[in-house]
Design a protein around this motif. Structure first.
Motif, PDB file in Angstrom:
ATOM      1  N   ASP A   1       0.856  -1.179   0.000  1.00  0.00           N
ATOM      2  CA  ASP A   1       0.000   0.000   0.000  1.00  0.00           C
ATOM      3  C   ASP A   1       0.896   1.234   0.000  1.00  0.00           C
ATOM      4  N   ALA A   2       1.012   1.878  -1.152  1.00  0.00           N
ATOM      5  CA  ALA A   2       1.850   3.075  -1.287  1.00  0.00           C
ATOM      6  C   ALA A   2       1.047   4.199  -1.937  1.00  0.00           C
ATOM      7  N   GLU A   3      -0.220   4.307  -1.582  1.00  0.00           N
ATOM      8  CA  GLU A   3      -1.098   5.281  -2.227  1.00  0.00           C
ATOM      9  C   GLU A   3      -0.624   6.712  -2.009  1.00  0.00           C
TER      10      GLU A   3
ATOM     11  N   HIS B   1      -1.194   5.565  -6.731  1.00  0.00           N
ATOM     12  CA  HIS B   1      -1.767   4.384  -7.385  1.00  0.00           C
ATOM     13  C   HIS B   1      -2.608   3.611  -6.379  1.00  0.00           C
ATOM     14  N   PRO B   2      -3.890   3.360  -6.676  1.00  0.00           N
ATOM     15  CA  PRO B   2      -4.735   2.628  -5.730  1.00  0.00           C
ATOM     16  C   PRO B   2      -4.190   1.234  -5.456  1.00  0.00           C
TER      17      PRO B   2
ATOM     18  N   VAL C   1      -0.127  -1.591   5.081  1.00  0.00           N
ATOM     19  CA  VAL C   1      -0.869  -0.370   5.388  1.00  0.00           C
ATOM     20  C   VAL C   1       0.086   0.809   5.273  1.00  0.00           C
ATOM     21  N   ASP C   2      -0.272   1.772   4.459  1.00  0.00           N
ATOM     22  CA  ASP C   2       0.563   2.952   4.260  1.00  0.00           C
ATOM     23  C   ASP C   2       0.655   3.736   5.574  1.00  0.00           C
ATOM     24  N   PRO C   3       1.862   3.868   6.149  1.00  0.00           N
ATOM     25  CA  PRO C   3       1.966   4.560   7.436  1.00  0.00           C
ATOM     26  C   PRO C   3       1.571   6.020   7.377  1.00  0.00           C
TER      27      PRO C   3
ATOM     28  N   HIS D   1       7.448  -1.236   2.547  1.00  0.00           N
ATOM     29  CA  HIS D   1       8.457  -0.986   1.519  1.00  0.00           C
ATOM     30  C   HIS D   1       8.784   0.499   1.600  1.00  0.00           C
ATOM     31  N   PRO D   2       9.731   0.875   2.474  1.00  0.00           N
ATOM     32  CA  PRO D   2       9.984   2.299   2.718  1.00  0.00           C
ATOM     33  C   PRO D   2      10.286   3.106   1.465  1.00  0.00           C
TER      34      PRO D   2
END
Length: 300
Positions: A67-69, A74-75, A99-101, A126-127
């Motif tokens: 999750d890198a929205e 990008h969804p 989950v995107d922090p 994935h930082p």
């Protein structure tokens, strides 16, 4: 899942496409990844196809998306879809969430819900793609929740093929995937189980230092063919880290067939090999049965 009957547990595989055909990455970034990893399969398997693939090999696999929205726009693929699809194949698939922090309190609520209501067994970060430094206090409430939930956090470390060759690397900053940035996380959340994903080029020694110093930090071996492993990684896997190194392929980027074929040729001690392929992961993921209590009521 009967871990005792499995030949191996792959702790690092990607759900790259949803049931409706939505990709986990933009076409630009996925194309760059496919070009970078010349062995990348042309098709993107569905989760059901992944289950069939691993079942045929009598293996289990941890499955996640990213999750890198916030950083990419990008969804994402739904965590619920990943978890519920894995639940349909619980004999071979183990769901992790992502989950995107940057989502703050919403991320914390989602992480709790994914574990308690959807059976998620860990979380992937994935930082570089998510655009955050692992030691950023912004992410700490999410780490706190994951620690309380008692599930592992897996961090991409080292270089990434995502964005490789795209101007500016597609906006992806490699510095965020230095494993030394995860050292602060291991200090500030001492009970959090952490997996440093991949041989961490160009920071392999940093990863080994963190994993030997912090008792709950592990290393997975995904993303590289074992024939390219740095010699110090092999040496530590055979000795100081023999109980903390995990088999991972990075499927579908690298197939477990290729990975295991090359691993067979690696100079790994016979008594260490089963630890890496299955036993360490089974213990970390809570798939092993607890030891029987002694007459005094304590485990041996």
């Amino acid at each position: 899942m009967d871990a005792g009957q499995l030949t191996a547990i792959d702790v690092h595989t990607h759900a790259e496409v949803s049931a409706d055909g939505h990709g986990s990455l933009s076409p630009e970034l996925f194309g760059a990844s496919a070009e970078y990893f010349k062995t990348h399969t042309e098709r993107q398997p569905t989760i059901g196809q992944m289950a069939d693939y691993y079942r045929e090999r009598n293996m289990a696999a941890v499955v996640f998306t990213v999750d890198a929205e916030h950083a990419t726009g990008h969804p994402r693929i739904s965590n619920e879809e990943v978890a519920d699809s894995c639940a349909q194949h619980a004999d071979v698939l183990i769901p992790f969430g992502s989950v995107d922090p940057w989502k703050g309190r919403a991320a914390v609520r989602e992480a709790r819900r994914l574990v308690t209501e959807h059976g998620v067994r860990g979380f992937k970060f994935h930082p570089s793609i998510q655009g955050f430094s692992p030691d950023d206090r912004m992410a700490y409430p999410l780490y706190e929740a994951i620690e309380e939930l008692g599930v592992p956090a897996l961090f991409h470390t080292g270089q990434t093929g995502i964005g490789a060759g795209v101007p500016g690397g597609g906006g992806i900053r490699l510095k965020y995937s230095n494993p030394m940035l995860v050292d602060d996380v291991a200090v500030d959340f001492p009970e959090l189980r952490i997996i440093l994903a991949h041989p961490s080029f160009p920071w392999q020694d940093e990863a080994l230092a963190v994993a030997t110093h912090k008792p709950y930090v592990h290393i997975d071996l995904s993303g590289w063919s074992p024939k390219y492993f740095p010699p110090q990684l092999v040496r530590y896997a055979n000795s100081l880290l023999k109980d903390k190194v995990l088999f991972g392929s990075d499927y579908p980027v690298i197939t477990p067939d290729r990975w295991l074929s090359d691993f067979d040729k690696l100079e790994i001690k016979p008594e260490v090999r089963p630890k890496i392929l299955k036993e360490n992961a089974a213990r970390l993921l809570g798939l092993t049965k607890p030891a029987a209590a002694t007459s005094e009521g304590a485990t041996p």
